[in-house]
Design an enzyme around this catalytic site. Structure first.
Site, PDB file in Angstrom:
ATOM      1  N   ASP A 134       0.837  -1.193   0.000  1.00  0.00           N
ATOM      2  CA  ASP A 134       0.000   0.000   0.000  1.00  0.00           C
ATOM      3  C   ASP A 134       0.877   1.251   0.000  1.00  0.00           C
ATOM      4  O   ASP A 134       1.944   1.265   0.620  1.00  0.00           O
ATOM      5  CB  ASP A 134      -0.912   0.030   1.231  1.00  0.00           C
ATOM      6  CG  ASP A 134      -2.093  -0.912   1.098  1.00  0.00           C
ATOM      7  OD1 ASP A 134      -2.444  -1.257  -0.039  1.00  0.00           O
ATOM      8  OD2 ASP A 134      -2.659  -1.309   2.132  1.00  0.00           O
ATOM      9  N   MET A 135       0.404   2.295  -0.655  1.00  0.00           N
ATOM     10  CA  MET A 135       1.101   3.576  -0.616  1.00  0.00           C
ATOM     11  C   MET A 135       0.464   4.434   0.468  1.00  0.00           C
ATOM     12  O   MET A 135      -0.759   4.464   0.610  1.00  0.00           O
ATOM     13  CB  MET A 135       1.018   4.275  -1.972  1.00  0.00           C
ATOM     14  CG  MET A 135       1.953   5.456  -2.126  1.00  0.00           C
ATOM     15  SD  MET A 135       3.711   5.015  -2.023  1.00  0.00           S
ATOM     16  CE  MET A 135       3.965   4.202  -3.603  1.00  0.00           C
ATOM     17  N   ARG A 184      -1.829  -1.183  -8.437  1.00  0.00           N
ATOM     18  CA  ARG A 184      -3.176  -0.768  -8.042  1.00  0.00           C
ATOM     19  C   ARG A 184      -3.234   0.758  -8.116  1.00  0.00           C
ATOM     20  O   ARG A 184      -2.486   1.450  -7.421  1.00  0.00           O
ATOM     21  CB  ARG A 184      -3.498  -1.222  -6.628  1.00  0.00           C
ATOM     22  CG  ARG A 184      -4.902  -0.782  -6.142  1.00  0.00           C
ATOM     23  CD  ARG A 184      -5.055  -0.942  -4.646  1.00  0.00           C
ATOM     24  NE  ARG A 184      -4.861  -2.317  -4.239  1.00  0.00           N
ATOM     25  CZ  ARG A 184      -4.375  -2.684  -3.056  1.00  0.00           C
ATOM     26  NH1 ARG A 184      -4.010  -1.779  -2.171  1.00  0.00           N
ATOM     27  NH2 ARG A 184      -4.219  -3.962  -2.755  1.00  0.00           N
ATOM     28  N   HIS A 227     -14.558   3.312  -7.057  1.00  0.00           N
ATOM     29  CA  HIS A 227     -15.997   3.075  -6.983  1.00  0.00           C
ATOM     30  C   HIS A 227     -16.752   4.030  -7.908  1.00  0.00           C
ATOM     31  O   HIS A 227     -17.975   4.004  -7.951  1.00  0.00           O
ATOM     32  CB  HIS A 227     -16.502   3.278  -5.546  1.00  0.00           C
ATOM     33  CG  HIS A 227     -15.762   2.470  -4.535  1.00  0.00           C
ATOM     34  ND1 HIS A 227     -14.759   2.990  -3.755  1.00  0.00           N
ATOM     35  CD2 HIS A 227     -15.845   1.155  -4.206  1.00  0.00           C
ATOM     36  CE1 HIS A 227     -14.276   2.049  -2.972  1.00  0.00           C
ATOM     37  NE2 HIS A 227     -14.908   0.929  -3.225  1.00  0.00           N
ATOM     38  N   ARG A 289     -12.040   6.436   5.294  1.00  0.00           N
ATOM     39  CA  ARG A 289     -13.231   6.055   4.533  1.00  0.00           C
ATOM     40  C   ARG A 289     -14.327   7.103   4.709  1.00  0.00           C
ATOM     41  O   ARG A 289     -15.043   7.424   3.763  1.00  0.00           O
ATOM     42  CB  ARG A 289     -13.742   4.689   4.995  1.00  0.00           C
ATOM     43  CG  ARG A 289     -12.791   3.533   4.801  1.00  0.00           C
ATOM     44  CD  ARG A 289     -12.488   3.181   3.358  1.00  0.00           C
ATOM     45  NE  ARG A 289     -11.589   4.086   2.693  1.00  0.00           N
ATOM     46  CZ  ARG A 289     -10.251   4.087   2.841  1.00  0.00           C
ATOM     47  NH1 ARG A 289      -9.681   3.245   3.678  1.00  0.00           N
ATOM     48  NH2 ARG A 289      -9.501   4.925   2.169  1.00  0.00           N
TER      49      ARG A 289
END
Length: 308
Positions: A134-135, A184, A227, A289
């Site tokens: 992950d970054m 990703r 999304h 989130r």
């Protein structure tokens, strides 16, 4: 204006204690976090894979301040890799991790993080799966990509995350796509200064599309993490334009968000991977989130009111 406030709150130890110890929070967190234990995570994996979805598992934790914490992160991932191997889930489940949980910011920096993460990458390979790094915020980008390069010398399937809101990312996409890397692509979820990152969402979206062009045209494996329906449609169009066959790229979405869209894309023949976080250190992830979409914050507030 709430986004920057929530991102700042994600780094607050005081708010972390308040939110983490509030009983009303837990049922809401469960929408975005699969649970606190390995058994919780495995239950989520089984449910998702039965529906034809793939997963990537993140044992939550970041910004460790003690070498012993870094080793605990390593051991948690080793236990996860072992569990995936025992259950034969390696072909459907991969691992995602943050190098700051492996000692990246401690004395020894890159070397310490590499030494701690290497056994995890080895265990993942033995289980028939791989790891994606992950970054995090922009100050860790060079370090993360340096560790990635070392890992890919022995494990070329090790993946990386790139964030389209950073000005540097288009060039990073070119470099990694040319090397055949798994990438990703995300928009970015950290509070970054204007000197290094786009502040306008529309400009970030345009950069995302430019990066998609680079990755789809390249030699690597694009992982389209969004999304946004517009970006999903553009990605589908670019895959066709560049002759990408099913299985040469994938879509990724977060656990608890747009489950119907995940199923729709899988039904259309796309590989869809769900990012499944778990663990007790969920606060920073949860706050990011909430910051990403007003709908997430509205859901959180409504849930607290209804439970209060």
């Amino acid at each position: 204006m709430l986004g920057p406030v929530l991102l700042a709150a994600a780094r607050s130890d005081t708010l972390r204690r308040v939110v983490s110890n509030t009983s009303l929070t837990r049922p809401v967190v469960e929408r975005f976090v699969a649970g606190e234990s390995l058994s919780d995570a495995l239950a989520a994996v089984r449910a998702l894979t039965r529906r034809g979805l793939c997963v990537t598992l993140d044992h939550l934790g970041e910004h460790v301040t003690d070498p012993r914490e870094a080793k605990r992160s390593r051991d948690a991932y080793l236990a996860l890799a072992d569990a995936l191997a025992r259950e034969g889930l390696g072909t459907r489940a991969e691992l995602s991790l943050k190098l700051s949980a492996f000692g990246q910011a401690l004395d020894g920096g890159d070397d310490l993080a590499y030494e701690n993460v290497l056994p995890v990458v080895e265990a993942a390979a033995a289980a028939g799966t791989t790891v994606t790094l992950d970054m995090e915020d922009h100050t860790t980008a060079d370090s993360t990509l340096a560790v990635l390069a070392r890992l890919r010398e022995r494990f070329p399937q090790t993946g990386a995350v790139l964030q389209s809101y950073l000005y540097r990312t288009e060039q990073d996409c070119r470099t990694l796509a040319a090397s055949g890397a798994r990438v990703r692509l995300v928009k970015g979820a950290y509070r970054e200064p204007a000197a290094v990152a786009r502040q306008d969402r529309h400009e970030t979206d345009l950069a995302y599309v430019r990066c998609l062009h680079v990755l789809m045209a390249g030699q690597g494996y694009p992982m389209i993490a969004t999304h946004d329906p517009r970006l999903v449609a553009i990605a589908e169009s670019l895959a066709a334009r560049y002759g990408r066959k099913p299985g040469s790229y994938e879509f990724q979405m977060l656990y608890g968000i747009r489950a119907a869209e995940q199923r729709r894309l899988a039904d259309r023949g796309h590989r869809v991977r769900v990012y499944v976080p778990y663990g007790t250190d969920w606060y920073a992830y949860f706050m990011r989130r909430l910051a990403e979409r007003p709908a997430n914050l509205a859901f959180f507030v409504r849930s607290l009111v209804s439970r209060g």
